[in-house]
Write a protein that holds these residues in place. Structure first.
Motif, mmCIF file in Angstrom:
data_model
loop_
_atom_site.group_PDB
_atom_site.id
_atom_site.type_symbol
_atom_site.label_atom_id
_atom_site.label_comp_id
_atom_site.label_asym_id
_atom_site.label_seq_id
_atom_site.Cartn_x
_atom_site.Cartn_y
_atom_site.Cartn_z
ATOM 1 N N TRP A 83 26.327 -13.688 -14.858
ATOM 2 C CA TRP A 83 26.043 -13.820 -16.344
ATOM 3 C C TRP A 83 24.682 -14.902 -16.216
ATOM 4 O O TRP A 83 23.721 -14.594 -17.361
ATOM 5 C CB TRP A 83 26.897 -14.755 -17.015
ATOM 6 N N SER A 84 24.418 -15.346 -14.916
ATOM 7 C CA SER A 84 22.974 -16.118 -14.990
ATOM 8 C C SER A 84 21.862 -15.251 -15.070
ATOM 9 O O SER A 84 20.754 -15.862 -15.078
ATOM 10 C CB SER A 84 23.206 -16.704 -13.498
ATOM 11 N N TYR A 130 21.049 -13.462 -17.554
ATOM 12 C CA TYR A 130 20.540 -13.714 -18.762
ATOM 13 C C TYR A 130 20.063 -15.009 -19.164
ATOM 14 O O TYR A 130 19.416 -15.199 -20.047
ATOM 15 C CB TYR A 130 21.706 -13.261 -19.917
ATOM 16 N N ALA A 131 20.228 -15.844 -18.527
ATOM 17 C CA ALA A 131 19.560 -17.072 -18.379
ATOM 18 C C ALA A 131 18.363 -17.485 -17.525
ATOM 19 O O ALA A 131 17.476 -17.774 -17.973
ATOM 20 C CB ALA A 131 20.546 -18.250 -18.113
ATOM 21 N N ASP A 132 18.166 -16.679 -16.547
ATOM 22 C CA ASP A 132 17.225 -16.911 -15.391
ATOM 23 C C ASP A 132 15.885 -16.218 -16.086
ATOM 24 O O ASP A 132 15.021 -16.713 -15.753
ATOM 25 C CB ASP A 132 17.628 -16.329 -14.193
ATOM 26 N N TRP A 142 14.516 -15.678 -18.740
ATOM 27 C CA TRP A 142 13.799 -16.544 -19.638
ATOM 28 C C TRP A 142 12.783 -17.562 -18.878
ATOM 29 O O TRP A 142 11.830 -17.910 -19.463
ATOM 30 C CB TRP A 142 14.398 -17.421 -20.701
#
Length: 305
Positions: A85-86, A88-90, A92
């Motif tokens: 899931w990281s 979708y955070a990385d 950006w």
């Protein structure tokens, strides 16, 4: 001796005997059975085609939750062994994704608005205004659809370069603000609107601009929605146009930004899939909001003319 009222009346001769219930003929039953089988086969075929269309999207979503070395594993892992899931955070922080999305949204909204405006207005002239050579001019204009963009790509770029408009949004907006397909789509829909409405408005003293804005446009919402959706999707997914005219990173669209994950010797496929999923969401939202008008506009655009 019958104890019920209908039975006593029937025995007294005052109520006729009930008619025997005859089963439907064998041919009718076979036709009904064939109809149900045909309907089931059609639904099964449509369901299979729907699943086939969704396979690439499902694979893209699944790949966005994997590590790079797991994206092209054989056999294909539809369900990741470990959900990353990281990603979708990385994404950006790895690239200015928000800037790319904002640029794509600005171009898509601006070009869509201009194409709907110019296409609907030109289509009104070809559909409801009589002037010499109207049909010949319309056919000549529509014939430009058959000319591939690669044939005039270089002259367009030279023209924009001489005007000093390269590396600006203005070049893309000017080149895509007019479209022959939009004129064709709107004109075909306008032909389904009775000419008597326009004639009555002219008798009442309404100008052509007033007829177009106050009568024709409100009746053309399905066609307007169809043209807006098609233009928005095409502009949002456009890669070659921004690639040719936009060189500054702060002007890149999301399609160009995803290319940042393609290196000289390797590519970060998981990040590419993550960005692709994010870039698809605005299109999915627009389609869901305008689905009803889109289907109605496409279905009625060629009914007359």
């Amino acid at each position: 001796m019958s104890t019920t009222l209908p039975g006593r009346l029937r025995e007294a001769g005052e109520l006729p005997a009930p008619l025997p219930v005859t089963p439907p003929p064998a041919s009718a039953r076979s036709r009904a059975l064939r109809s149900r089988v045909r309907s089931a086969l059609v639904h099964a075929l449509l369901a299979g085609l729907t699943l086939a269309v969704l396979v690439p999207f499902v694979w893209m979503v699944s790949s966005s939750l994997k590590h790079d070395n797991q994206v092209f594993s054989v056999p294909v892992q539809w369900v990741p062994t470990e959900f990353v899931w990281s990603n979708y955070a990385d994404i950006w922080t790895r690239i200015p994704m928000l800037t790319y999305l904002r640029n794509s949204l600005f171009l898509a909204v601006t070009i869509t608005f201009l194409q709907v405006l110019t296409g609907s207005f030109a289509a009104y002239g070809f559909a409801k205004v009589r002037f010499p050579g109207r049909d010949v001019l319309f056919l000549a204009y529509i014939a430009t659809i058959a000319v591939p963009w690669q044939a005039y790509m270089v002259p367009q770029y030279i023209l924009m370069q001489k005007a000093g408009l390269t590396n600006t949004f203005t070049s893309l907006i000017l080149l895509q603000a007019f479209g022959a397909f939009g004129v064709f789509l709107m004109r075909q829909y306008y032909m389904t609107i009775p000419d008597e409405l326009c004639e009555a408005a002219r008798i009442d003293g309404l100008s052509e601009y007033g007829i177009w804005a106050r009568i024709v446009l409100p009746l053309s919402r399905p066609a307007l929605a169809s043209l807006a959706l098609l233009t928005f999707v095409h502009t949002w997914n456009d890669y070659m146009g921004p690639f040719i005219y936009l060189t500054s990173n702060e002007l890149w669209t999301v399609q160009l930004g995803l290319r940042s994950f393609v290196g000289l010797y390797d590519a970060e496929y998981a990040m590419i899939m993550t960005g692709s999923v994010i870039s698809v969401l605005p299109i999915l939202l627009v389609f869901l909001l305008g689905q009803r008008y889109f289907i109605q506009g496409i279905a009625t655009a060629g009914m007359k003319g």
